[in-house]
Design an enzyme around this catalytic site. Structure first.
Site, PDB file in Angstrom:
ATOM      1  N   CYS A   8     -14.678  15.557  -1.520  1.00  0.00           N
ATOM      2  CA  CYS A   8     -13.327  15.042  -1.791  1.00  0.00           C
ATOM      3  C   CYS A   8     -13.272  14.706  -3.288  1.00  0.00           C
ATOM      4  O   CYS A   8     -14.102  15.213  -4.051  1.00  0.00           O
ATOM      5  CB  CYS A   8     -13.005  13.833  -0.909  1.00  0.00           C
ATOM      6  N   ASN A  11     -15.528  10.730  -3.611  1.00  0.00           N
ATOM      7  CA  ASN A  11     -16.741  10.623  -2.779  1.00  0.00           C
ATOM      8  C   ASN A  11     -17.025   9.180  -2.346  1.00  0.00           C
ATOM      9  O   ASN A  11     -18.172   8.775  -2.192  1.00  0.00           O
ATOM     10  CB  ASN A  11     -17.964  11.226  -3.512  1.00  0.00           C
TER      11      ASN A  11
HETATM   12  P1  4NP Z   1     -11.786   9.886  -1.975  1.00  0.00           P
HETATM   13  O1  4NP Z   1     -10.728   8.747  -2.389  1.00  0.00           O
HETATM   14  O2  4NP Z   1     -11.507  11.080  -2.882  1.00  0.00           O
HETATM   15  O3  4NP Z   1     -11.423  10.175  -0.542  1.00  0.00           O
HETATM   16  O4  4NP Z   1     -13.140   9.301  -2.160  1.00  0.00           O
HETATM   17  C1  4NP Z   1     -10.381   8.429  -3.692  1.00  0.00           C
HETATM   18  C2  4NP Z   1     -11.218   7.650  -4.454  1.00  0.00           C
HETATM   19  C3  4NP Z   1     -10.862   7.302  -5.742  1.00  0.00           C
HETATM   20  C4  4NP Z   1      -9.653   7.748  -6.253  1.00  0.00           C
HETATM   21  C5  4NP Z   1      -8.824   8.551  -5.485  1.00  0.00           C
HETATM   22  C6  4NP Z   1      -9.191   8.904  -4.198  1.00  0.00           C
HETATM   23  N1  4NP Z   1      -9.269   7.396  -7.547  1.00  0.00           N
HETATM   24  O5  4NP Z   1      -8.171   7.795  -7.977  1.00  0.00           O
HETATM   25  O6  4NP Z   1     -10.018   6.698  -8.254  1.00  0.00           O
END
Ligand code: 4NP
Length: 155
Positions: A8, A11
């Site tokens: 993703c 992570n």
């Molecule tokens: P993940 O979630 O990709 O599902 O782990 C996110 C974690 C951090 C961010 C966006 C989505 N961010 O913008 O920092």
């Protein structure tokens, strides 16, 4: 050994949830010895961080424990993985650009591509609905295992 890498953006939510849900499913189905499962991000923005607390809490509500430390995908992940399963289409675009060898493109799928309703995993960073993410990922992992079963890869 089938090596699966879930991906993703950060992570810390979707892909570590997928890794831990998939490992739990493998344990329950007696398939753990057949697989190596890991997860990573397309970004290093959360590198070094543990699973996001609300994501971990959602897993625990479903009796799933385990830990993961966030990291960004490496060239080695592309080379060593048999299946690279992305949470959403944006992750897929990144992976497609990054796949250095065309042979790696065949490794790329979305987590929910093997279900009766191919789709992105709901992103809880924006929805705050970690149960929806849990349901999408669980559906995706079940569909993936059925796909492997049909291909005769679980024998
Ligand atoms: P993940 O979630 O990709 O599902 O782990 C996110 C974690 C951090 C961010 C966006 C989505 N961010 O913008 O920092």
């Amino acid at each position: 050994m089938i090596k699966v890498t879930f991906v993703c953006l950060g992570n810390i939510c979707r892909s570590p949830m997928a890794e831990l849900i998939f490992k739990d499913m493998l344990e329950k189905e007696g398939l753990a010895d057949l697989f190596e499962a890991d997860s990573c991000g397309t970004s290093s923005c959360e590198a070094g961080n543990p699973v996001y607390a609300p994501a971990k809490a959602a897993l625990e509500r479903h009796g799933i424990s385990g830990t993961h430390i966030a990291r960004k995908i490496t060239d080695d992940d592309f080379a060593r993985s048999d299946y690279i399963l992305a949470a959403d289409s944006e992750n897929m675009s990144y992976l497609t650009r990054r796949a250095a060898e065309s042979g790696y493109l065949g490794k790329l799928h979305r987590i929910c591509d093997f279900t009766s309703r191919p789709r992105d995993v709901a992103d809880p960073w924006y929805t705050r609905d970690f149960e929806k993410t849990y349901a999408d990922v669980t559906d995706g992992c079940r569909g993936f295992l059925e796909y492997l079963e049909q291909r005769g890869e679980l024998r």
